[in-house]
Design a protein around this motif. Structure first.
Motif, short mmCIF file in Angstrom:
data_model
loop_
_atom_site.label_atom_id
_atom_site.label_comp_id
_atom_site.label_asym_id
_atom_site.label_seq_id
_atom_site.Cartn_x
_atom_site.Cartn_y
_atom_site.Cartn_z
N LEU A 38 0.83 -1.22 0.00
CA LEU A 38 0.00 0.00 0.00
C LEU A 38 0.86 1.25 0.00
O LEU A 38 0.56 2.21 -0.72
N ASP A 39 1.93 1.28 0.80
CA ASP A 39 2.83 2.44 0.80
C ASP A 39 3.36 2.69 -0.61
O ASP A 39 3.38 3.82 -1.09
N TYR A 42 0.45 3.98 -2.94
CA TYR A 42 0.13 5.39 -2.66
C TYR A 42 1.21 6.30 -3.24
O TYR A 42 0.91 7.35 -3.81
N THR A 45 0.73 6.45 -7.11
CA THR A 45 -0.56 6.89 -7.64
C THR A 45 -0.62 8.41 -7.54
O THR A 45 -0.53 8.95 -6.44
N ARG A 47 -1.58 12.17 -7.07
CA ARG A 47 -2.61 12.86 -6.29
C ARG A 47 -3.58 13.55 -7.25
O ARG A 47 -3.18 14.04 -8.29
N ARG A 58 -8.34 10.13 -2.75
CA ARG A 58 -7.04 9.45 -2.79
C ARG A 58 -7.18 7.93 -2.64
O ARG A 58 -6.58 7.17 -3.39
N ASP A 59 -7.97 7.48 -1.67
CA ASP A 59 -8.14 6.04 -1.47
C ASP A 59 -8.81 5.38 -2.67
O ASP A 59 -8.48 4.26 -3.03
N VAL A 62 -6.20 4.79 -5.39
CA VAL A 62 -5.36 3.63 -5.13
C VAL A 62 -6.16 2.35 -5.38
O VAL A 62 -5.64 1.39 -5.96
N ARG A 65 -6.15 1.84 -8.95
CA ARG A 65 -4.81 1.41 -9.40
C ARG A 65 -4.65 -0.09 -9.18
O ARG A 65 -4.16 -0.81 -10.05
N LEU A 89 -7.73 -0.90 2.54
CA LEU A 89 -8.02 0.48 2.16
C LEU A 89 -9.27 0.99 2.87
O LEU A 89 -10.26 0.27 3.00
#
Length: 182
Positions: A38-39, A42, A45, A47, A58-59, A62, A65, A89
């Motif tokens: 996830l890091d 993020y 991806t 902003r 934002r979530d 991701v 993605r 998420l």
């Protein structure tokens, strides 16, 4: 050697393996720890820019993605890591009734894109977390249709790797190539 061209990205010089051209080897290089994955996602991806209807949460970005990677041929550990990362998420919930396009039920997770009124459900195999398929439908009335309208449904039936572009798995060309290597 001429690098591959990725016309979908407006690229005439070839896109290197990575998040925009996820090759098997690149997917296999991703972290299998869900938090580390996830890091990474993020960080890779972009902003959302702007405000109002053009701004993506934002979530959600991701989540989308991850969805763009699902269905690719990848190591089983990567598929399992994508499932586990997506499940962490914010806004992702269990979807016990989720089914793919041919009716298979497995581990279902879902997320509602509140901005666009669309719910996306992904179904994974209960044993190895491989991606089985997805569906998305409207959660509110929009110009596309009424709430509950199915927008898409898919099922991953088979993946195969061949020696050369344009060859079909199990075709005479592929079998001949295998026989010549033996």
């Amino acid at each position: 050697m001429i690098p591959p061209i990725n016309a979908n990205l407006g690229d005439t010089e070839g896109t290197p393996a990575g998040i925009d051209r996820p090759t098997y080897h690149w997917l296999g290089s991703l972290p299998t720890d869900p938090d580390k994955l996830l890091d990474y996602l993020y960080a890779k991806t972009p902003r959302a820019k702007g405000t109002g209807p053009d701004r993506r949460e934002r979530d959600q970005a991701v989540f989308e993605r991850i969805g763009s990677l699902l269905g690719s041929v990848m190591p089983p550990e990567t598929s399992a890591a994508l499932y586990r990362a997506a499940a962490e998420l914010p806004g992702v919930t269990r979807a016990p009734g989720a089914r793919d396009a041919i009716g298979r039920q497995g581990l279902g997770i879902a997320r509602d894109d509140k901005q666009h009124g669309v719910r996306t459900e992904w179904v994974f195999d209960k044993e190895d977390f491989s991606f089985l398929g997805s569906r998305s439908y409207l959660t509110k009335d929009t110009s596309y249709g009424k709430a509950g309208t199915l927008l898409s449904s898919e099922a991953e039936l088979e993946h195969a790797v061949v020696d050369k572009a344009g060859r079909r798995p199990g075709s005479a060309d592929e079998q001949t190539a295998t026989e010549h290597r033996s």
